[in-house]
Design an enzyme around this catalytic site. Structure first.
Site, PDB file in Angstrom:
ATOM      1  N   GLU A  96       0.835  -1.198   0.000  1.00 24.04           N
ATOM      2  CA  GLU A  96       0.000   0.000   0.000  1.00 24.04           C
ATOM      3  C   GLU A  96       0.869   1.246   0.000  1.00 24.04           C
ATOM      4  OE1 GLU A  96      -2.519   1.595  -0.435  1.00 24.04           O
ATOM      5  OE2 GLU A  96      -4.174   1.221   0.931  1.00 24.04           O
ATOM      6  N   ASP A  97       0.360   2.325  -0.578  1.00 21.43           N
ATOM      7  CA  ASP A  97       1.081   3.596  -0.517  1.00 21.43           C
ATOM      8  C   ASP A  97       1.067   4.149   0.908  1.00 21.43           C
ATOM      9  OD1 ASP A  97      -1.665   4.118  -0.558  1.00 21.43           O
ATOM     10  OD2 ASP A  97      -1.573   5.585  -2.183  1.00 21.43           O
ATOM     11  N   ASP A 100      -3.840   4.644   6.615  1.00 19.48           N
ATOM     12  CA  ASP A 100      -4.384   5.790   7.370  1.00 19.48           C
ATOM     13  C   ASP A 100      -5.360   5.264   8.419  1.00 19.48           C
ATOM     14  OD1 ASP A 100      -5.289   8.293   8.160  1.00 19.48           O
ATOM     15  OD2 ASP A 100      -6.388   8.712   6.324  1.00 19.48           O
ATOM     16  N   PHE A 149      -1.821  15.532   5.290  1.00 19.42           N
ATOM     17  CA  PHE A 149      -2.221  14.990   3.996  1.00 19.42           C
ATOM     18  C   PHE A 149      -1.032  15.057   3.049  1.00 19.42           C
ATOM     19  CE2 PHE A 149      -4.183  14.467  -0.070  1.00 19.42           C
ATOM     20  CZ  PHE A 149      -5.069  13.431   0.200  1.00 19.42           C
ATOM     21  N   ARG A 162       0.447  12.469  -8.205  1.00 17.95           N
ATOM     22  CA  ARG A 162       0.983  11.116  -8.024  1.00 17.95           C
ATOM     23  C   ARG A 162       2.386  10.968  -8.609  1.00 17.95           C
ATOM     24  NH1 ARG A 162      -3.184   7.621  -6.453  1.00 17.95           N
ATOM     25  NH2 ARG A 162      -5.203   8.008  -7.404  1.00 17.95           N
TER      26      ARG A 162
HETATM   27  P1  IMP Z   1      -7.481   4.156   4.930  1.00 22.73           P
HETATM   28  O1  IMP Z   1      -8.515   3.209   4.414  1.00 22.73           O
HETATM   29  O2  IMP Z   1      -8.079   5.282   5.721  1.00 22.73           O
HETATM   30  O3  IMP Z   1      -6.346   3.478   5.668  1.00 22.73           O
HETATM   31  O4  IMP Z   1      -6.908   4.929   3.697  1.00 22.73           O
HETATM   32  C1  IMP Z   1      -6.038   4.357   2.837  1.00 22.73           C
HETATM   33  C2  IMP Z   1      -6.107   5.037   1.491  1.00 22.73           C
HETATM   34  O5  IMP Z   1      -6.482   6.413   1.594  1.00 22.73           O
HETATM   35  C3  IMP Z   1      -4.734   5.022   0.866  1.00 22.73           C
HETATM   36  O6  IMP Z   1      -4.560   3.900   0.067  1.00 22.73           O
HETATM   37  C4  IMP Z   1      -4.735   6.296   0.059  1.00 22.73           C
HETATM   38  O7  IMP Z   1      -5.253   6.031  -1.225  1.00 22.73           O
HETATM   39  C5  IMP Z   1      -5.666   7.225   0.784  1.00 22.73           C
HETATM   40  N1  IMP Z   1      -4.931   8.186   1.654  1.00 22.73           N
HETATM   41  C6  IMP Z   1      -4.859   8.184   3.002  1.00 22.73           C
HETATM   42  N2  IMP Z   1      -4.092   9.191   3.451  1.00 22.73           N
HETATM   43  C7  IMP Z   1      -3.662   9.845   2.354  1.00 22.73           C
HETATM   44  C8  IMP Z   1      -2.792  10.989   2.165  1.00 22.73           C
HETATM   45  O8  IMP Z   1      -2.240  11.597   3.099  1.00 22.73           O
HETATM   46  N3  IMP Z   1      -2.574  11.353   0.877  1.00 22.73           N
HETATM   47  C9  IMP Z   1      -3.124  10.705  -0.191  1.00 22.73           C
HETATM   48  N4  IMP Z   1      -3.918   9.619  -0.058  1.00 22.73           N
HETATM   49  C10 IMP Z   1      -4.183   9.202   1.205  1.00 22.73           C
HETATM   50 MG    MG Z   2      -4.188   3.831  -1.965  1.00 21.85          MG
END
Ligand code: IMP
Ligand code: MG
Length: 172
Positions: A96-97, A100, A149, A162
């Site tokens: 994963e990138d 969060d 962010f 990106r």
């Molecule tokens: P989660 O489901 O809240 O853990 O979010 C994961 C996804 O949200 C990641 O795969 C990203 O695509 C996006 N995301 C979360 N934080 C950021 C950020 O700081 N910048 C850009 N994308 C984010």
């Molecule tokens: Mg993602």
């Protein structure tokens, strides 16, 4: 124009990817490893990571999105496309990138576990932990931040940025 504050340079990123690749290569030596990249964000990180591994792997992708156009997760994960590889009895590493809230990974773990792999772990380039509401962790993390962010190195804001080779925090 939003304000960008530099977080990691391209060189910082390269060093962190190399360290992750070394750990993964050691931990999965002689194991049947399938890397599952989460599109779109992980495409650059996965491409860099696999070129630094010293073990053979196979690669697949899932396509997930939870953010829409904004900076706050919608809380719903859309899985638009699933894996095509047979992962039964294999070791899976989700790539994963950024991790969060953990909602995306939790959904993916449930989905991938249904194919009965031998193990599943998570590798996130960025582990952003402040909003983690649920019990999901990054087994491998390139860099930990509390909040903010971030854009660049695969991470987007409304599909922009990106392509940037470094990572920045977007200031409001
Ligand atoms: P989660 O489901 O809240 O853990 O979010 C994961 C996804 O949200 C990641 O795969 C990203 O695509 C996006 N995301 C979360 N934080 C950021 C950020 O700081 N910048 C850009 N994308 C984010
Ligand atoms: Mg993602």
């Amino acid at each position: 124009m939003r304000d960008f504050s530099p977080l990691l340079t391209a060189q910082d990123i390269e060093d962190k990817v190399a360290a992750l690749a070394e750990r993964i290569s050691t931990d999965y030596k002689d194991k049947d490893l399938v890397l599952v990249g989460v599109l779109k964000g992980a495409f650059i990180f996965l491409a860099d990571l696999v070129r630094k591994l010293t073990i053979p792997v196979t690669i697949d992708f899932v396509w997930c999105s939870s953010y829409g156009q904004g900076e706050a997760s919608s809380g719903n994960v859309d899985r638009i496309a699933g894996i095509r590889t047979d992962i039964a009895g294999k070791h899976v590493l989700i790539v994963e990138d950024i991790l969060d809230t953990g909602i995306t990974i939790r959904e993916l773990l449930v989905y991938l576990e249904s194919f009965t792999p031998e193990s599943i772990k998570v590798c996130a380039f960025i582990d952003k932990y402040e909003r983690r509401g649920i019990d999901v962790k990054a087994d491998y993390a390139g860099h930990r931040v509390e909040k903010g962010f971030l854009v660049g190195y695969g991470l987007d804001y409304a599909e922009k940025y990106r392509h940037l080779p470094a990572i920045y925090e977007l200031k409001t």
